[in-house]
Write a protein that holds these residues in place. Structure first.
Motif, PDB file in Angstrom:
ATOM      1  N   ARG A 116       0.820  -1.217   0.000  1.00  8.97           N
ATOM      2  CA  ARG A 116       0.000   0.000   0.000  1.00  8.97           C
ATOM      3  C   ARG A 116       0.853   1.265   0.000  1.00  8.97           C
ATOM      4  N   ASP A 117       2.161   1.112   0.178  1.00 10.68           N
ATOM      5  CA  ASP A 117       3.048   2.284   0.105  1.00 10.68           C
ATOM      6  C   ASP A 117       3.364   2.659  -1.345  1.00 10.68           C
ATOM      7  N   SER A 133      13.834  -1.499  -4.285  1.00  9.59           N
ATOM      8  CA  SER A 133      12.516  -0.875  -4.205  1.00  9.59           C
ATOM      9  C   SER A 133      12.239  -0.092  -5.485  1.00  9.59           C
ATOM     10  N   ILE A 134      11.023  -0.265  -6.013  1.00 11.03           N
ATOM     11  CA  ILE A 134      10.626   0.430  -7.240  1.00 11.03           C
ATOM     12  C   ILE A 134       9.320   1.168  -6.975  1.00 11.03           C
ATOM     13  N   ARG A 135       9.321   2.459  -7.235  1.00  8.12           N
ATOM     14  CA  ARG A 135       8.097   3.241  -7.121  1.00  8.12           C
ATOM     15  C   ARG A 135       7.228   2.880  -8.324  1.00  8.12           C
ATOM     16  N   ALA A 136       6.249   2.044  -8.103  1.00 11.54           N
ATOM     17  CA  ALA A 136       5.546   1.415  -9.220  1.00 11.54           C
ATOM     18  C   ALA A 136       4.266   2.122  -9.622  1.00 11.54           C
ATOM     19  N   HIS A 137       3.510   2.626  -8.652  1.00 14.24           N
ATOM     20  CA  HIS A 137       2.188   3.173  -8.938  1.00 14.24           C
ATOM     21  C   HIS A 137       1.956   4.454  -8.150  1.00 14.24           C
ATOM     22  N   THR A 138       0.843   5.121  -8.458  1.00 16.26           N
ATOM     23  CA  THR A 138       0.471   6.340  -7.747  1.00 16.26           C
ATOM     24  C   THR A 138      -0.627   6.081  -6.726  1.00 16.26           C
ATOM     25  N   ALA A 139      -0.870   4.823  -6.430  1.00 11.16           N
ATOM     26  CA  ALA A 139      -1.856   4.402  -5.435  1.00 11.16           C
ATOM     27  C   ALA A 139      -1.421   3.029  -4.928  1.00 11.16           C
ATOM     28  N   PRO A 140      -2.073   2.491  -3.885  1.00 12.96           N
ATOM     29  CA  PRO A 140      -1.669   1.181  -3.356  1.00 12.96           C
ATOM     30  C   PRO A 140      -1.576   0.097  -4.426  1.00 12.96           C
ATOM     31  N   VAL A 141      -0.555  -0.744  -4.289  1.00 15.10           N
ATOM     32  CA  VAL A 141      -0.372  -1.892  -5.193  1.00 15.10           C
ATOM     33  C   VAL A 141      -1.223  -3.044  -4.672  1.00 15.10           C
ATOM     34  N   ASP A 159      -4.709   2.733  -8.774  1.00 17.69           N
ATOM     35  CA  ASP A 159      -4.653   3.827  -9.759  1.00 17.69           C
ATOM     36  C   ASP A 159      -5.252   3.402 -11.101  1.00 17.69           C
ATOM     37  N   LYS A 160      -5.888   2.223 -11.126  1.00 12.19           N
ATOM     38  CA  LYS A 160      -6.620   1.693 -12.286  1.00 12.19           C
ATOM     39  C   LYS A 160      -5.712   1.173 -13.403  1.00 12.19           C
ATOM     40  N   SER A 161      -4.421   1.024 -13.110  1.00  9.68           N
ATOM     41  CA  SER A 161      -3.487   0.596 -14.151  1.00  9.68           C
ATOM     42  C   SER A 161      -2.962  -0.813 -13.919  1.00  9.68           C
ATOM     43  N   VAL A 162      -2.529  -1.410 -15.020  1.00  7.83           N
ATOM     44  CA  VAL A 162      -1.813  -2.688 -15.033  1.00  7.83           C
ATOM     45  C   VAL A 162      -0.459  -2.393 -15.663  1.00  7.83           C
ATOM     46  N   LYS A 163       0.623  -2.785 -14.988  1.00  4.72           N
ATOM     47  CA  LYS A 163       1.949  -2.461 -15.498  1.00  4.72           C
ATOM     48  C   LYS A 163       2.817  -3.714 -15.588  1.00  4.72           C
ATOM     49  N   ALA A 164       3.651  -3.727 -16.628  1.00  2.00           N
ATOM     50  CA  ALA A 164       4.605  -4.817 -16.829  1.00  2.00           C
ATOM     51  C   ALA A 164       6.014  -4.286 -16.607  1.00  2.00           C
ATOM     52  N   TRP A 165       6.837  -5.130 -15.962  1.00  2.00           N
ATOM     53  CA  TRP A 165       8.194  -4.738 -15.601  1.00  2.00           C
ATOM     54  C   TRP A 165       9.183  -5.791 -16.090  1.00  2.00           C
ATOM     55  N   SER A 166      10.358  -5.333 -16.511  1.00  2.00           N
ATOM     56  CA  SER A 166      11.431  -6.244 -16.913  1.00  2.00           C
ATOM     57  C   SER A 166      12.233  -6.638 -15.681  1.00  2.00           C
ATOM     58  N   ILE A 167      12.363  -7.920 -15.446  1.00  2.00           N
ATOM     59  CA  ILE A 167      13.129  -8.377 -14.284  1.00  2.00           C
ATOM     60  C   ILE A 167      14.638  -8.237 -14.504  1.00  2.00           C
ATOM     61  N   PRO A 168      15.185  -8.592 -15.673  1.00  2.00           N
ATOM     62  CA  PRO A 168      16.642  -8.432 -15.849  1.00  2.00           C
ATOM     63  C   PRO A 168      17.114  -6.991 -15.672  1.00  2.00           C
ATOM     64  N   THR A 169      16.324  -6.015 -16.169  1.00  2.00           N
ATOM     65  CA  THR A 169      16.746  -4.621 -16.058  1.00  2.00           C
ATOM     66  C   THR A 169      16.112  -3.918 -14.866  1.00  2.00           C
ATOM     67  N   GLN A 170      15.096  -4.546 -14.268  1.00  2.00           N
ATOM     68  CA  GLN A 170      14.349  -3.967 -13.141  1.00  2.00           C
ATOM     69  C   GLN A 170      13.759  -2.605 -13.517  1.00  2.00           C
ATOM     70  N   ARG A 171      13.273  -2.530 -14.755  1.00  2.00           N
ATOM     71  CA  ARG A 171      12.712  -1.283 -15.248  1.00  2.00           C
ATOM     72  C   ARG A 171      11.292  -1.493 -15.778  1.00  2.00           C
ATOM     73  N   PHE A 172      10.551  -0.390 -15.791  1.00  2.00           N
ATOM     74  CA  PHE A 172       9.192  -0.377 -16.317  1.00  2.00           C
ATOM     75  C   PHE A 172       9.211  -0.647 -17.825  1.00  2.00           C
ATOM     76  N   LYS A 173       8.253  -1.473 -18.286  1.00  2.00           N
ATOM     77  CA  LYS A 173       8.151  -1.762 -19.713  1.00  2.00           C
ATOM     78  C   LYS A 173       6.978  -1.012 -20.347  1.00  2.00           C
ATOM     79  N   HIS A 174       5.761  -1.287 -19.876  1.00  2.00           N
ATOM     80  CA  HIS A 174       4.602  -0.619 -20.440  1.00  2.00           C
ATOM     81  C   HIS A 174       3.380  -0.816 -19.553  1.00  2.00           C
TER      82      HIS A 174
END
Length: 213
Positions: A116-117, A133-141, A159-174
């Motif tokens: 929720r953070d 730690s990755i700041r992933a969303h603008t509302a609770p995960v 925040d009404k979104s679904v997000k995909a992340w790359s594990i090897p790079t630990q970065r946001f994809k789309h």
């Protein structure tokens, strides 16, 4: 009952003689075997109870090796439990609010948690419990889930979104946008080509994970 018959040798002119035959016999009917009652199903047996969280437990996940399990709690901690009784549990501290979801990577060496953070964390599944730690969303995960090959992570949020992340790079994809209310859960198909999400807008959405359509 005694049967009397008149019989004589074939071609004989002698008068017939009386003879005796054994009474006719009939097999007695075999009594029907009563059907055995089917055994009552047994209730599942409790193997073990794990205690260590200081508040409600919100999520659990098995390791692929079946040697450990991970749990996330409303106390903000992630705990890794070993099935061997002599091995102690690991408590991972880092989230600033309740942990809402946890998942073991297919490799068994990585754990993802959502909170929720508004962050997600990637933990090393060992006694050190090092994390990113990755700041992933603008509302609770609300949920985290690895893809079958362990190369991606999908997260959902209020925040009404679904997000995909790359594990090897630990970065946001789309992002996968379209839900009109809090997104509760998401999961990759076994081959990683499709993505399912569910939300409080009363819909389940099927996405092409490659084209984001």
């Amino acid at each position: 009952v005694e049967h009397i018959c008149s019989c004589r040798a074939r071609g004989s002119l002698l008068p017939g003689r009386r003879c005796r035959r054994s009474p006719a016999t009939h097999p007695l009917p075999t009594p029907a075997t009563p059907a055995m009652p089917s055994p009552e199903p047994m209730d599942p047996a409790l193997e073990r109870s794990f205690r260590g969280h200081k508040d409600g437990v919100s999520s659990v996940s098995f390791s692929p090796t079946m040697k450990q399990l991970v749990s996330g709690g409303l106390d903000g901690t992630v705990m890794v439990w070993n099935f061997k009784m002599q091995m102690r549990a690991f408590r991972f501290v880092g989230h600033k609010a309740a942990v809402t979801s946890v998942d073991f990577a297919p490799s068994g060496s990585l754990i993802a948690s959502g909170s929720r953070d508004q962050t997600i964390r990637l933990w090393a599944a060992n006694v050190k419990g090092e994390s990113v730690s990755i700041r992933a969303h603008t509302a609770p995960v609300n949920s985290v889930a690895f893809s079958g090959d362990g190369q991606q992570l999908v997260t959902t949020s209020d925040d009404k979104s679904v997000k995909a992340w790359s594990i090897p790079t630990q970065r946001f994809k789309h992002s996968f946008s379209g839900h009109t209310n809090w997104v509760r859960d998401a999961a990759f198909s076994p081959d990683g080509r499709m993505l399912l999400s569910s939300a409080d807008d009363k819909t389940v959405r099927l996405w092409d994970a490659r084209s984001r359509a």
